[in-house]
Design a protein around this motif. Structure first.
Motif, PDB file in Angstrom:
ATOM      1  N   LEU A  46       0.821  -1.204   0.000  1.00  0.00           N
ATOM      2  CA  LEU A  46       0.000   0.000   0.000  1.00  0.00           C
ATOM      3  C   LEU A  46       0.860   1.262   0.000  1.00  0.00           C
ATOM      4  O   LEU A  46       0.619   2.204  -0.763  1.00  0.00           O
ATOM      5  N   ILE A  47       1.884   1.282   0.826  1.00  0.00           N
ATOM      6  CA  ILE A  47       2.721   2.473   0.953  1.00  0.00           C
ATOM      7  C   ILE A  47       3.558   2.688  -0.299  1.00  0.00           C
ATOM      8  O   ILE A  47       3.732   3.820  -0.771  1.00  0.00           O
ATOM      9  N   ARG A  48       4.086   1.632  -0.875  1.00  0.00           N
ATOM     10  CA  ARG A  48       4.858   1.794  -2.106  1.00  0.00           C
ATOM     11  C   ARG A  48       3.974   2.248  -3.267  1.00  0.00           C
ATOM     12  O   ARG A  48       4.399   3.032  -4.114  1.00  0.00           O
ATOM     13  N   MET A  49       2.728   1.782  -3.299  1.00  0.00           N
ATOM     14  CA  MET A  49       1.796   2.266  -4.327  1.00  0.00           C
ATOM     15  C   MET A  49       1.517   3.749  -4.131  1.00  0.00           C
ATOM     16  O   MET A  49       1.434   4.515  -5.090  1.00  0.00           O
ATOM     17  N   ASN A  50       1.387   4.181  -2.881  1.00  0.00           N
ATOM     18  CA  ASN A  50       1.097   5.580  -2.595  1.00  0.00           C
ATOM     19  C   ASN A  50       2.276   6.482  -2.940  1.00  0.00           C
ATOM     20  O   ASN A  50       2.109   7.571  -3.486  1.00  0.00           O
ATOM     21  N   ARG A  51       3.502   6.030  -2.658  1.00  0.00           N
ATOM     22  CA  ARG A  51       4.676   6.865  -2.870  1.00  0.00           C
ATOM     23  C   ARG A  51       5.198   6.821  -4.294  1.00  0.00           C
ATOM     24  O   ARG A  51       5.699   7.814  -4.815  1.00  0.00           O
ATOM     25  N   PHE A  52       5.104   5.645  -4.940  1.00  0.00           N
ATOM     26  CA  PHE A  52       5.749   5.468  -6.236  1.00  0.00           C
ATOM     27  C   PHE A  52       4.784   5.128  -7.367  1.00  0.00           C
ATOM     28  O   PHE A  52       5.175   5.128  -8.526  1.00  0.00           O
ATOM     29  N   GLY A  53       3.541   4.786  -7.047  1.00  0.00           N
ATOM     30  CA  GLY A  53       2.605   4.360  -8.081  1.00  0.00           C
ATOM     31  C   GLY A  53       2.827   2.933  -8.532  1.00  0.00           C
ATOM     32  O   GLY A  53       2.187   2.461  -9.467  1.00  0.00           O
ATOM     33  N   ALA A  54       3.760   2.229  -7.886  1.00  0.00           N
ATOM     34  CA  ALA A  54       4.065   0.840  -8.209  1.00  0.00           C
ATOM     35  C   ALA A  54       4.729   0.204  -6.997  1.00  0.00           C
ATOM     36  O   ALA A  54       5.302   0.898  -6.154  1.00  0.00           O
ATOM     37  N   VAL A  55       4.648  -1.115  -6.918  1.00  0.00           N
ATOM     38  CA  VAL A  55       5.274  -1.837  -5.816  1.00  0.00           C
ATOM     39  C   VAL A  55       6.669  -2.293  -6.212  1.00  0.00           C
ATOM     40  O   VAL A  55       7.651  -2.028  -5.526  1.00  0.00           O
ATOM     41  N   SER A  56       6.763  -2.966  -7.342  1.00  0.00           N
ATOM     42  CA  SER A  56       8.045  -3.487  -7.814  1.00  0.00           C
ATOM     43  C   SER A  56       8.114  -3.353  -9.335  1.00  0.00           C
ATOM     44  O   SER A  56       7.888  -4.319 -10.060  1.00  0.00           O
ATOM     45  N   PRO A  57       8.425  -2.149  -9.855  1.00  0.00           N
ATOM     46  CA  PRO A  57       8.384  -1.913 -11.299  1.00  0.00           C
ATOM     47  C   PRO A  57       9.536  -2.579 -12.038  1.00  0.00           C
ATOM     48  O   PRO A  57      10.648  -2.698 -11.512  1.00  0.00           O
ATOM     49  N   ALA A  58       9.263  -3.017 -13.266  1.00  0.00           N
ATOM     50  CA  ALA A  58      10.282  -3.647 -14.104  1.00  0.00           C
ATOM     51  C   ALA A  58      10.045  -3.270 -15.553  1.00  0.00           C
ATOM     52  O   ALA A  58       8.924  -2.982 -15.972  1.00  0.00           O
ATOM     53  N   TRP A  59      11.145  -3.235 -16.324  1.00  0.00           N
ATOM     54  CA  TRP A  59      11.076  -2.921 -17.750  1.00  0.00           C
ATOM     55  C   TRP A  59      10.684  -4.157 -18.542  1.00  0.00           C
ATOM     56  O   TRP A  59      11.119  -5.264 -18.260  1.00  0.00           O
ATOM     57  N   GLU A  60       9.838  -3.928 -19.566  1.00  0.00           N
ATOM     58  CA  GLU A  60       9.452  -4.999 -20.479  1.00  0.00           C
ATOM     59  C   GLU A  60       9.426  -4.439 -21.894  1.00  0.00           C
ATOM     60  O   GLU A  60       8.742  -3.445 -22.159  1.00  0.00           O
ATOM     61  N   ASP A  61      10.179  -5.039 -22.806  1.00  0.00           N
ATOM     62  CA  ASP A  61      10.167  -4.584 -24.191  1.00  0.00           C
ATOM     63  C   ASP A  61       8.763  -4.709 -24.781  1.00  0.00           C
ATOM     64  O   ASP A  61       8.058  -5.691 -24.529  1.00  0.00           O
ATOM     65  N   ALA A  62       8.367  -3.709 -25.550  1.00  0.00           N
ATOM     66  CA  ALA A  62       7.043  -3.729 -26.169  1.00  0.00           C
ATOM     67  C   ALA A  62       7.077  -4.531 -27.466  1.00  0.00           C
ATOM     68  O   ALA A  62       7.998  -4.356 -28.278  1.00  0.00           O
ATOM     69  N   GLU A  63       6.114  -5.380 -27.638  1.00  0.00           N
ATOM     70  CA  GLU A  63       5.982  -6.148 -28.874  1.00  0.00           C
ATOM     71  C   GLU A  63       4.991  -5.423 -29.777  1.00  0.00           C
ATOM     72  O   GLU A  63       3.784  -5.508 -29.592  1.00  0.00           O
ATOM     73  N   ILE A  64       5.529  -4.696 -30.759  1.00  0.00           N
ATOM     74  CA  ILE A  64       4.711  -3.859 -31.638  1.00  0.00           C
ATOM     75  C   ILE A  64       5.071  -4.164 -33.078  1.00  0.00           C
ATOM     76  O   ILE A  64       6.235  -4.027 -33.483  1.00  0.00           O
ATOM     77  N   SER A  65       4.097  -4.544 -33.835  1.00  0.00           N
ATOM     78  CA  SER A  65       4.322  -4.820 -35.256  1.00  0.00           C
ATOM     79  C   SER A  65       4.364  -3.517 -36.041  1.00  0.00           C
ATOM     80  O   SER A  65       3.644  -2.564 -35.728  1.00  0.00           O
ATOM     81  N   GLY A  66       5.206  -3.465 -37.071  1.00  0.00           N
ATOM     82  CA  GLY A  66       5.255  -2.316 -37.971  1.00  0.00           C
ATOM     83  C   GLY A  66       6.104  -1.161 -37.509  1.00  0.00           C
ATOM     84  O   GLY A  66       6.049  -0.072 -38.088  1.00  0.00           O
ATOM     85  N   SER A  67       6.921  -1.350 -36.466  1.00  0.00           N
ATOM     86  CA  SER A  67       7.706  -0.240 -35.922  1.00  0.00           C
ATOM     87  C   SER A  67       9.082  -0.105 -36.554  1.00  0.00           C
ATOM     88  O   SER A  67       9.856   0.773 -36.162  1.00  0.00           O
ATOM     89  N   GLU A  68       9.383  -0.940 -37.539  1.00  0.00           N
ATOM     90  CA  GLU A  68      10.733  -0.936 -38.111  1.00  0.00           C
ATOM     91  C   GLU A  68      11.082   0.383 -38.785  1.00  0.00           C
ATOM     92  O   GLU A  68      12.239   0.797 -38.795  1.00  0.00           O
ATOM     93  N   GLY A  69      10.101   1.070 -39.387  1.00  0.00           N
ATOM     94  CA  GLY A  69      10.400   2.285 -40.136  1.00  0.00           C
ATOM     95  C   GLY A  69      10.316   3.565 -39.336  1.00  0.00           C
ATOM     96  O   GLY A  69      10.438   4.659 -39.892  1.00  0.00           O
ATOM     97  N   LEU A  70      10.103   3.476 -38.027  1.00  0.00           N
ATOM     98  CA  LEU A  70       9.950   4.675 -37.213  1.00  0.00           C
ATOM     99  C   LEU A  70      11.321   5.274 -36.889  1.00  0.00           C
ATOM    100  O   LEU A  70      12.159   4.628 -36.267  1.00  0.00           O
ATOM    101  N   PRO A  71      11.594   6.517 -37.332  1.00  0.00           N
ATOM    102  CA  PRO A  71      12.915   7.120 -37.096  1.00  0.00           C
ATOM    103  C   PRO A  71      13.143   7.426 -35.625  1.00  0.00           C
ATOM    104  O   PRO A  71      12.233   7.862 -34.921  1.00  0.00           O
ATOM    105  N   ALA A  72      14.379   7.204 -35.163  1.00  0.00           N
ATOM    106  CA  ALA A  72      14.706   7.413 -33.752  1.00  0.00           C
ATOM    107  C   ALA A  72      14.580   8.879 -33.349  1.00  0.00           C
ATOM    108  O   ALA A  72      14.279   9.185 -32.192  1.00  0.00           O
ATOM    109  N   SER A  73      14.801   9.791 -34.286  1.00  0.00           N
ATOM    110  CA  SER A  73      14.752  11.219 -33.959  1.00  0.00           C
ATOM    111  C   SER A  73      13.349  11.705 -33.628  1.00  0.00           C
ATOM    112  O   SER A  73      13.177  12.821 -33.139  1.00  0.00           O
TER     113      SER A  73
END
Length: 403
Positions: A46-73
């Motif tokens: 409860l307290i971690r949700m209140n302070r951080f909006g998450a308890v134990s956050p982790a990164w996960e790569d997004a699986e998105i089709s069609g993103s190959e042509g999107l320029p980084a800039s």
């Protein structure tokens, strides 16, 4: 207050709505909340949700089709409207706008051709490093660097996401100077706020600290930086508007053609009703600063404040302000892998805290809070690596989902 939680724990306090519990927790300082979180697993979550909006956050790569042509800039150009992320690309030939609907599964990036309004085609300027903001179903695009001439521009476009028609707005009196790496934010249902950016004069680049507000109804710009205390000039900074206030963080300051330095690590806040700036001051030596009389609009903060960064994401999490990612000069010798930490400011308590995001990559980024399902929220991150070689998209998810 800690006794209140302890005494009511056995009386099913956990059945109270979360917002009531969060309001109770806000009566405690951060140390008391930390001690209380160690008493049981339920309070820890409860307290971690209140302070951080998450308890134990982790990164996960997004699986998105069609993103190959999107320029980084283009990572800074995303605009979130009604559950859809739009990324306009003002290419040299055949401009287009990517769209990504988060309510659909699997996620697919769709390339939508942009049509020109009849008076716009002959005056169209392809550009990069522009700034975007949305009001309703319209994306406003200001400035950038012309891809053909490499000159800076102050052209203002509006792109209707229902028709993907691009219209150039006629230049008005007091329009800001041509620039790139600036920011644009909607501040209500008809006004936009522009801040900072990199400008050019006689072949030399310099940065601005100009704040200007654009009225979409009147096609009129107004300068709003005529106050006695304003932020330093900067570009490639981060801004966010929430609860009537524009927040400005980090960035770069250009001193010459080749010398760039990171800007200050403080948070600047512009109140659009009071028409005044405030500054959440970041300092380490509290004993030394306590002997100095600060300006009345400087607010001292305590805790694990962020270092100097540019290209960071800034976003609201509950009643807090979060700083994520970016190119950072870490001033803390004790903090390892500093880019994995999300720094969180409580404006009410004037305190900083941080939480590690497991597996977070080192990227410049923007971020959006996304409702993927009813009752759940995750942070979608769009960014690029330091060398701009590829675009990176992913989620910050809670591995202990307590939403």
């Amino acid at each position: 207050m800690s006794r209140l939680f302890s005494s009511f724990k056995n009386d099913n306090i956990s059945r109270l709505p979360n917002e009531i519990l969060y309001n109770l927790l806000d009566q405690l300082d951060d140390k008391d909340q930390q001690y209380l979180s160690l008493t049981c697993r339920w309070l820890y979550r409860l307290i971690r949700m209140n302070r951080f909006g998450a308890v134990s956050p982790a990164w996960e790569d997004a699986e998105i089709s069609g993103s190959e042509g999107l320029p980084a800039s283009s990572y800074r150009d995303g605009v979130f409207i009604n559950g859809i992320l739009y990324i306009p690309i003002l290419a040299k030939e055949s401009p287009y706008c990517w769209s990504l609907e988060f309510v659909r599964s699997p996620l697919v990036l769709i390339r939508n051709p942009i049509k020109f309004e009849h008076d716009t085609k002959d005056h169209y300027e392809p550009c990069k490093f522009a700034a975007t903001a949305a009001i309703g179903n319209v994306i406003y695009i200001f400035g950038g660097q012309n891809l053909c001439t490499e000159r800076l521009t102050n052209t203002l476009y509006e792109l209707n996401v229902n028709t993907f028609e691009l219209r150039q707005i006629q230049k008005s009196h007091m329009i800001p100077k041509p620039r790139m790496l600036h920011t644009l934010n909607s501040i209500d249902h008809y006004r936009l706020a522009l801040f900072g950016g990199k400008l050019e004069m006689n072949g030399h680049f310099y940065n601005a600290k100009e704040l200007a507000v654009y009225d979409t109804r009147k096609n009129e710009w107004t300068r709003c930086d005529e106050t006695k205390c304003t932020p330093f000039s900067r570009s490639n900074h981060s801004t966010m508007f929430t609860n009537g206030k524009l927040y400005v963080y980090g960035g770069q300051k250009t001193r010459s053609r080749s010398n760039r330095t990171h800007d200050d690590p403080d948070i600047w806040v512009y109140d659009v009703l009071r028409l005044e700036w405030q500054k959440f001051l970041n300092y380490e030596n509290e004993r030394f600063m306590s002997t100095i009389e600060l300006p009345e609009n400087w607010i001292p903060t305590s805790g694990a404040s962020p270092s100097r960064r540019c290209g960071a994401a800034i976003l609201p999490i509950r009643n807090h302000l979060a700083i994520l990612g970016g190119n950072e000069i870490c001033e803390s010798k004790n903090e390892n892998r500093s880019w994995e930490f999300i720094k969180i400011l409580s404006p009410k308590k004037r305190t900083w805290a941080h939480i590690r995001i497991k597996g977070m990559p080192l990227i410049d980024c923007v971020a959006f809070m996304i409702d993927r399902k009813i009752g759940t929220k995750n942070i979608f991150v769009l960014g690029k690596n330091k060398n701009e070689e590829k675009l990176i998209m992913g989620w910050i998810k809670d591995t202990m989902n307590n939403n």
